[in-house]
Structures are given as C-alpha cells and as structure tokens.
Design an enzyme around this catalytic site. Sequence first.
Site, PDB file in Angstrom:
ATOM      1  N   ASP A 252       1.799   0.508   2.345  1.00 46.39           N
ATOM      2  CA  ASP A 252       0.749  -0.115   1.553  1.00 46.39           C
ATOM      3  C   ASP A 252      -0.596  -0.003   2.277  1.00 46.39           C
ATOM      4  OD1 ASP A 252       0.303  -2.129  -0.859  1.00 46.39           O
ATOM      5  OD2 ASP A 252      -0.883  -2.836   0.853  1.00 46.39           O
ATOM      6  N   VAL A 253      -1.557   0.619   1.630  1.00 48.38           N
ATOM      7  CA  VAL A 253      -2.862   0.863   2.250  1.00 48.38           C
ATOM      8  C   VAL A 253      -3.576  -0.449   2.548  1.00 48.38           C
ATOM      9  CG1 VAL A 253      -5.135   1.890   1.908  1.00 48.38           C
ATOM     10  CG2 VAL A 253      -3.087   3.134   1.182  1.00 48.38           C
TER      11      VAL A 253
END
Length: 299
Positions: A252-253
Amino acid sequence: MNHRGSSFTIATPPIFSFRECLWFLDRNYDDIMHRVSDNSVIKPFRVGERVALLEVSQQHDQLLVEFRGGDLIEEGTLREQVVAFFDLETDLSAFYRYLKADADLAYMATDYYGLRLMGIPDLFEALCWSIIGQQINLSFAYSLKRRIVELAGAPIACDGHVFHAFPTPACLAALTVEQLRLLQFSGRKAEYLIGVAQAFEAGEISKAQLMALPTTEEKVQKLTSLRGVGEWTAHYSLMKSLKVPTSVPYGDVGLYNALAALKGLPKRPSRLEIASVFDHFKGWEAYLTIYLWRSLAIQ
C-alpha cells in the site's frame, strides 16, 4: 425495527470518538453509499437481499440508531451490523499503550483519539471495493464505485436524497465486461469484479467459509485463489470485513508514505523494515495501519 421512526441505542466503549469516525467517512470523496452531517451518518445496511436505511448519531455515551426506510430487518441483526461498522467491541487500551510507548507515534493517541477501524461488514463489498481501488487514486476509485453502485445497487429515497446499497453478487454477476467498460473500468478489472461476483453467487466463497478457516494464512490463500485478488486486496478485505487484527496490506503506497514520513523508512520498504515498526504492535497491526493512513491527512 418495524417502521420508520423505530430506534434503539448502543453503548459506546472507552476510547471512542464519533467525530473521528465521521471524519473518516467524510473525507471529501464522493461516496454514494452514505451521507454525513455534523453529528450523524445515514447509511444503508444490507442483510442478504434486504436493505435497511439507518441514521446513526451520538447522544452522550450512546449511539442512537434510527430506521429511515428500506426493508424491515430484526433489531438484533441491525445492531450487529452497526457494532461491526464502528468496531465497537474492540478494547483499544493495549493499542494506546503501544502508541504512547513509541516516541514517533505517541501523538496519535491524542490527535486521533477514539478513531475506530471503520468496517465493511459485507465481505463481497469489501473485496469489490479493494479491486476497484487497485492501482488508481482514491478520487477516481470513488467515481468508479459511484457508477457501478448507481448501475446495479439498491436505491432507497429519504428526505430528498437517494441512497444506494452495494450491489449483490447476483446483480454484479449478471453484468457484462462491456457494461463496465462503458463506466471506465478497465477490461481486466471488469473481469475480476464479475468473476468474484460469480464465485460468491456459486457458493465458492463466503464470509462464513472464510471465518471458519483457522489461520490468517489460510484465509489469505482462499482469497488469493480468486482471480484479481492479490495479497494487498486479501489483507485489506480481512481488515475491513473480518477485522483480522494482524492484517497488513503490504504494497500500500499510503502506508509506505506514512512509514517514510514518521519512521524514516525507504519509500519502498522491505518486509524486514516494515517489521521493525510493526513488531512493536503485535496483534494490533491493522489498527496501526489505520492510524498511519490517518496521519497522511492534512486535517
């Protein structure tokens, strides 16, 4: 609850902030499935084929739940839905002790006090939402969700507004890739959504089946056997629907950006580097993820 105007109350737990929960639900994104005001949220809750529109507000140390329309559903079942939505049964005391013991994160225990892991009780909805959000920004993801919900979701009118419940597996399974492409879904993402809907409709997967599996690893394996469901999607869905406390949506960025800002980790940290932070929050990894996401907001 058997008619408009029916209501019940739910006691709120310690370390709970309705304001923080409403903030999470109203982050300036165009969400078709609920409406937030200063002290309430109106949202459809689905139980099988039935949908009840509920308004939830706070009165002192209780949540007031009022029936605003839709189908008649037993109070006990709706109570379970609201409790799951706000994660009211989780005692956050241990998590807050861990936060306060971390010099970089201790401020969260004050600044984000009472924020709950806002759930998506319907596993099918959680999976579809995470597939919709793969590799695109949140604003576009909400636009795509609005389009598919308007196309296939169940509408309920109330006080001049139309609310929509997320489509059932049967409704999405009946769509074609071409219909979703017209809504600006990629062909592959359209195939994934329809395939997941068909798997639910055929009984190949369900929330009950997943909950019966003894380990998180088996749950992840079951989910990732579905085409289009990778590790991030699986863990996100386990966090939001089954409330698996140890789930971390690796890849997840936003999570990585928060860890870089607060802990000085690289923009693409290794599992070992992530573990250097999360190992101090054993059993609370999902909540730490939520609070790290919260740290990205300006307000």
